[in-house]
Design a protein around this motif. Structure first.
Motif, PDB file in Angstrom:
ATOM      1  N   SER A  77       0.678  -1.219  -0.093  1.00  0.00           N
ATOM      2  CA  SER A  77      -0.040   0.056   0.102  1.00  0.00           C
ATOM      3  C   SER A  77       0.720   1.111   0.080  1.00  0.00           C
ATOM      4  N   MET A  78       0.201   2.477  -0.128  1.00  0.00           N
ATOM      5  CA  MET A  78       0.976   3.794  -0.054  1.00  0.00           C
ATOM      6  C   MET A  78       0.024   4.856   0.624  1.00  0.00           C
ATOM      7  N   ALA A  79       0.744   5.692   1.018  1.00  0.00           N
ATOM      8  CA  ALA A  79      -0.114   6.899   1.648  1.00  0.00           C
ATOM      9  C   ALA A  79       0.876   8.216   1.798  1.00  0.00           C
ATOM     10  N   TYR A  80       0.364   8.961   1.566  1.00  0.00           N
ATOM     11  CA  TYR A  80       1.267  10.544   1.399  1.00  0.00           C
ATOM     12  C   TYR A  80       1.389  10.876   3.016  1.00  0.00           C
ATOM     13  N   SER A  81       2.289  11.617   3.217  1.00  0.00           N
ATOM     14  CA  SER A  81       2.603  12.359   4.707  1.00  0.00           C
ATOM     15  C   SER A  81       1.380  13.477   4.952  1.00  0.00           C
ATOM     16  N   VAL A  82       1.153  13.786   6.081  1.00  0.00           N
ATOM     17  CA  VAL A  82       0.079  14.717   6.254  1.00  0.00           C
ATOM     18  C   VAL A  82       0.289  16.012   5.482  1.00  0.00           C
ATOM     19  N   ASP A  83       1.632  16.232   5.575  1.00  0.00           N
ATOM     20  CA  ASP A  83       2.011  17.718   4.847  1.00  0.00           C
ATOM     21  C   ASP A  83       2.139  17.571   3.218  1.00  0.00           C
ATOM     22  N   GLY A  84       1.819  16.227   2.788  1.00  0.00           N
ATOM     23  CA  GLY A  84       1.913  16.002   1.328  1.00  0.00           C
ATOM     24  C   GLY A  84       3.116  15.984   0.884  1.00  0.00           C
ATOM     25  N   ARG A  85       4.313  16.154   1.615  1.00  0.00           N
ATOM     26  CA  ARG A  85       5.684  16.351   0.841  1.00  0.00           C
ATOM     27  C   ARG A  85       6.256  14.871   0.536  1.00  0.00           C
ATOM     28  N   THR A  86       5.807  14.053   1.405  1.00  0.00           N
ATOM     29  CA  THR A  86       6.373  12.577   0.996  1.00  0.00           C
ATOM     30  C   THR A  86       5.408  11.623   0.940  1.00  0.00           C
ATOM     31  N   LEU A  87       5.694  10.660  -0.217  1.00  0.00           N
ATOM     32  CA  LEU A  87       4.682   9.350  -0.279  1.00  0.00           C
ATOM     33  C   LEU A  87       5.436   8.172   0.196  1.00  0.00           C
ATOM     34  N   TYR A  88       4.864   7.615   1.088  1.00  0.00           N
ATOM     35  CA  TYR A  88       5.456   6.209   1.758  1.00  0.00           C
ATOM     36  C   TYR A  88       4.786   5.082   1.016  1.00  0.00           C
ATOM     37  N   VAL A  89       5.799   4.125   1.026  1.00  0.00           N
ATOM     38  CA  VAL A  89       5.095   2.746   0.259  1.00  0.00           C
ATOM     39  C   VAL A  89       5.544   1.657   0.971  1.00  0.00           C
ATOM     40  N   LEU A  90       4.601   1.037   1.381  1.00  0.00           N
ATOM     41  CA  LEU A  90       4.917  -0.011   2.248  1.00  0.00           C
ATOM     42  C   LEU A  90       4.953  -1.341   1.627  1.00  0.00           C
ATOM     43  N   GLY A  91       5.858  -2.406   1.775  1.00  0.00           N
ATOM     44  CA  GLY A  91       6.059  -3.555   0.790  1.00  0.00           C
ATOM     45  C   GLY A  91       7.036  -4.487   1.318  1.00  0.00           C
ATOM     46  N   ASP A  92       7.385  -5.538   0.700  1.00  0.00           N
ATOM     47  CA  ASP A  92       8.327  -6.459   1.171  1.00  0.00           C
ATOM     48  C   ASP A  92       9.934  -6.098   0.810  1.00  0.00           C
ATOM     49  N   GLY A  93      10.769  -6.069   1.750  1.00  0.00           N
ATOM     50  CA  GLY A  93      12.067  -5.784   1.325  1.00  0.00           C
ATOM     51  C   GLY A  93      12.805  -7.020   0.633  1.00  0.00           C
ATOM     52  N   PRO A  94      14.087  -6.633   0.381  1.00  0.00           N
ATOM     53  CA  PRO A  94      14.718  -7.557  -0.175  1.00  0.00           C
ATOM     54  C   PRO A  94      14.755  -8.956   0.314  1.00  0.00           C
ATOM     55  N   GLU A  95      14.924 -10.010  -0.480  1.00  0.00           N
ATOM     56  CA  GLU A  95      14.849 -11.441   0.235  1.00  0.00           C
ATOM     57  C   GLU A  95      16.298 -11.627   0.748  1.00  0.00           C
ATOM     58  N   VAL A  96      16.368 -12.107   1.671  1.00  0.00           N
ATOM     59  CA  VAL A  96      17.408 -12.564   2.507  1.00  0.00           C
ATOM     60  C   VAL A  96      17.175 -13.984   3.078  1.00  0.00           C
ATOM     61  N   ASP A  97      18.016 -14.987   2.519  1.00  0.00           N
ATOM     62  CA  ASP A  97      17.730 -16.376   2.915  1.00  0.00           C
ATOM     63  C   ASP A  97      16.396 -16.922   2.799  1.00  0.00           C
ATOM     64  N   GLY A  98      15.674 -16.706   1.677  1.00  0.00           N
ATOM     65  CA  GLY A  98      14.274 -16.807   1.411  1.00  0.00           C
ATOM     66  C   GLY A  98      13.366 -16.237   2.306  1.00  0.00           C
ATOM     67  N   GLU A  99      13.629 -15.229   2.995  1.00  0.00           N
ATOM     68  CA  GLU A  99      12.591 -14.507   3.547  1.00  0.00           C
ATOM     69  C   GLU A  99      12.613 -13.032   3.370  1.00  0.00           C
ATOM     70  N   THR A 100      11.573 -12.164   3.541  1.00  0.00           N
ATOM     71  CA  THR A 100      11.820 -10.883   3.499  1.00  0.00           C
ATOM     72  C   THR A 100      11.040 -10.240   4.737  1.00  0.00           C
ATOM     73  N   GLU A 101      11.450  -8.935   4.993  1.00  0.00           N
ATOM     74  CA  GLU A 101      10.667  -8.124   6.054  1.00  0.00           C
ATOM     75  C   GLU A 101       9.854  -6.768   5.522  1.00  0.00           C
ATOM     76  N   LYS A 102       8.870  -6.591   6.182  1.00  0.00           N
ATOM     77  CA  LYS A 102       8.245  -5.280   5.968  1.00  0.00           C
ATOM     78  C   LYS A 102       8.861  -3.966   6.044  1.00  0.00           C
ATOM     79  N   THR A 103       8.927  -3.326   4.918  1.00  0.00           N
ATOM     80  CA  THR A 103       9.650  -2.012   4.803  1.00  0.00           C
ATOM     81  C   THR A 103       8.753  -0.996   4.372  1.00  0.00           C
ATOM     82  N   ILE A 104       9.110   0.249   4.816  1.00  0.00           N
ATOM     83  CA  ILE A 104       8.498   1.347   4.469  1.00  0.00           C
ATOM     84  C   ILE A 104       9.541   2.400   3.726  1.00  0.00           C
ATOM     85  N   VAL A 105       9.133   2.788   2.442  1.00  0.00           N
ATOM     86  CA  VAL A 105      10.136   3.440   1.535  1.00  0.00           C
ATOM     87  C   VAL A 105       9.508   4.898   1.582  1.00  0.00           C
TER      88      VAL A 105
END
Length: 442
Positions: free
Chosen positions: A382-410
């Motif tokens: 998913s994605m959502a803008y910051s309250v001030d609108g300056r930043t778009l944040y994207v939630l997803g799966d990070g790079p795969e390490v040893d067959g697993e990923t962790e939730k990451t916000i960009v």
């Protein structure tokens, strides 16, 4: 620190919300002690509570093991949850059909969750609105909930609950049994002064208003053929009437009663509506990406427009299908998600979101393509803008390490599309799937 879970019971049959606090950074050692019981007024819904105390000396709340005392049952200790700050977002646990949903207050720049509130589910999608606040007594989260003690076979309670403070006693408005809150994003809202919850209702079909202070429905208006969007500017509600090609204005008076005040036929003949919409609160602009890809930005700063509203562009692309979309609070930038298949994303076989296109909200000129490689993710939730609108944040799966990923916000700079932050999600009890921008009440 520790989770505190307590089931409160109305009568002997119907259960009401579990109030669950993960007081990660909002514990207060000088919070109020045992609350005073208030007398129930005529007709007011009440439910029993339990005595509790604030965290204090000898109550470690999770850092160290706490000695088992001689009092059985043990005293209930709670901290107070802090509402979201202006630089924070809400992150909701994913999954359909859950009995309860965890709502995390999270710093998207660091990925750290600072608080957690458990709310009830909506009829289909969750109906959750978060707020920016300064004090623990300020409203943190509002949810339109469905509580089913016997599943689909038993009686259900339909409530609108405002969570704040210690969360053991949310301000709960019990809706009539015939109320059916439409649960698609953009179909409900809270007025900017925090006084009313306004929603399109599938049982009406029309607009239902709940007075949050009085904790009861204040008015309803049946409007066939319009909705189900609630673009709210103060106490003025704007929506669409697809078949008649009209925009409609509904005013909510001082008593919380809605009434239709104006319609104008300004939509083109080939207008196609959508299932989900978003709202730029500061700019008083509404975003609607129609089922045919046409992108509309409605400007309600001066009320209903008087001339025909044309789309600013079309979101259609070859090789994929447009999915979710968002406009920032300032009405400057639009973000559109795209899947890896041409099948409509609402289909069970709709594919995965693989990129986000950032556009100018006036001309729909492209700003940046944010694919998985550019984001540094292996999946997009998913994605959502910051309250001030300056930043778009994207939630997803990070790079795969040893067959697993962790939730990451960009974090993405909304002005130019450059990446400005990337952080793993920490401090959550369960996986989060949806980011929400909290509302600033005025």
């Amino acid at each position: 620190m520790t989770d505190v879970s307590r089931r409160l019971v109305r009568g002997a049959a119907a259960a009401v919300p579990v109030a669950l606090v993960l007081a990660l950074a909002a514990c207060s050692s000088d919070a109020a002690g045992e609350p005073e019981a208030s007398a129930a007024t005529a007709g007011e819904v009440t439910y029993p509570s339990v005595p509790f105390t604030a965290p204090g000396q000898g109550i470690s709340l999770g850092h160290d093991d706490q000695a088992i005392g001689s009092t059985i049952p043990e005293p209930l200790h709670v901290g107070e949850v802090q509402p979201a700050k202006a630089n924070e977002l809400l992150a909701v646990a994913g999954g359909f059909g859950k009995l309860e949903l965890g709502v995390n207050v999270i710093d998207p720049a660091t990925g750290v969750a600072t608080g957690r509130i458990v709310v009830g589910p909506g009829i289909w999608d969750p109906v959750i609105h978060g707020f920016v606040g300064e004090k623990t007594s300020d409203p943190a989260v509002l949810a339109a909930e469905v509580w089913r003690p016997r599943g689909s076979r038993g009686a259900a309670d339909f409530t609108v609950s405002t969570y704040s403070g210690n969360l053991l006693e949310p301000a709960e408005a019990l809706l009539p049994d015939y109320a059916r809150v439409h649960s698609r994003p953009g179909s409900s809202a809270v007025t900017s002064d925090g006084k009313y919850f306004v929603t399109w209702d599938d049982g009406l079909y029309g607009v239902r208003v709940v007075d949050l202070a009085a904790k009861k429905e204040s008015g309803a208006l049946q409007i066939i053929g319009c909705g189900p969007f609630t673009w709210l500017d103060g106490h003025e509600l704007y929506s669409v009437c697809e078949e008649s090609r009209e925009l409609i204005r509904i005013s909510i008076d001082d008593a919380g009663v809605p009434s239709e005040t104006e319609r104008t036929k300004v939509l083109p003949d080939d207008f196609v509506s959508a299932r989900e919409v978003t709202w730029a609160a500061d700019a008083k602009k509404a975003l609607l990406v129609g089922g045919n890809g046409d992108v509309y930005v409605f400007d309600f700063a001066n009320g209903l427009p008087s001339s025909t509203v044309a789309p600013i562009g079309n979101a259609g692309q070859e090789g994929g299908r447009f999915a979710g979309n968002a406009i920032d609070n300032t009405g400057t930038r639009i973000a559109v998600e795209y899947t890896d298949t041409e099948i409509h994303p609402h289909s069970a076989r709709g594919g995965d979101v693989v990129k986000i296109e950032l556009h100018d909200a006036v001309t729909f000129a492209p700003v940046k393509t944010l694919d998985l490689a550019a984001l540094g993710l292996t999946g997009i939730d998913s994605m959502a803008y910051s309250v001030d609108g300056r930043t778009l944040y994207v939630l997803g799966d990070g790079p795969e390490v040893d067959g697993e990923t962790e939730k990451t916000i960009v974090g993405i700079d909304a002005a130019n599309g450059d990446k400005v932050s990337s952080a793993p999600v920490t401090g959550t009890v369960d996986d989060i799937g949806t980011l929400l921008t909290p509302q600033v009440l005025r």
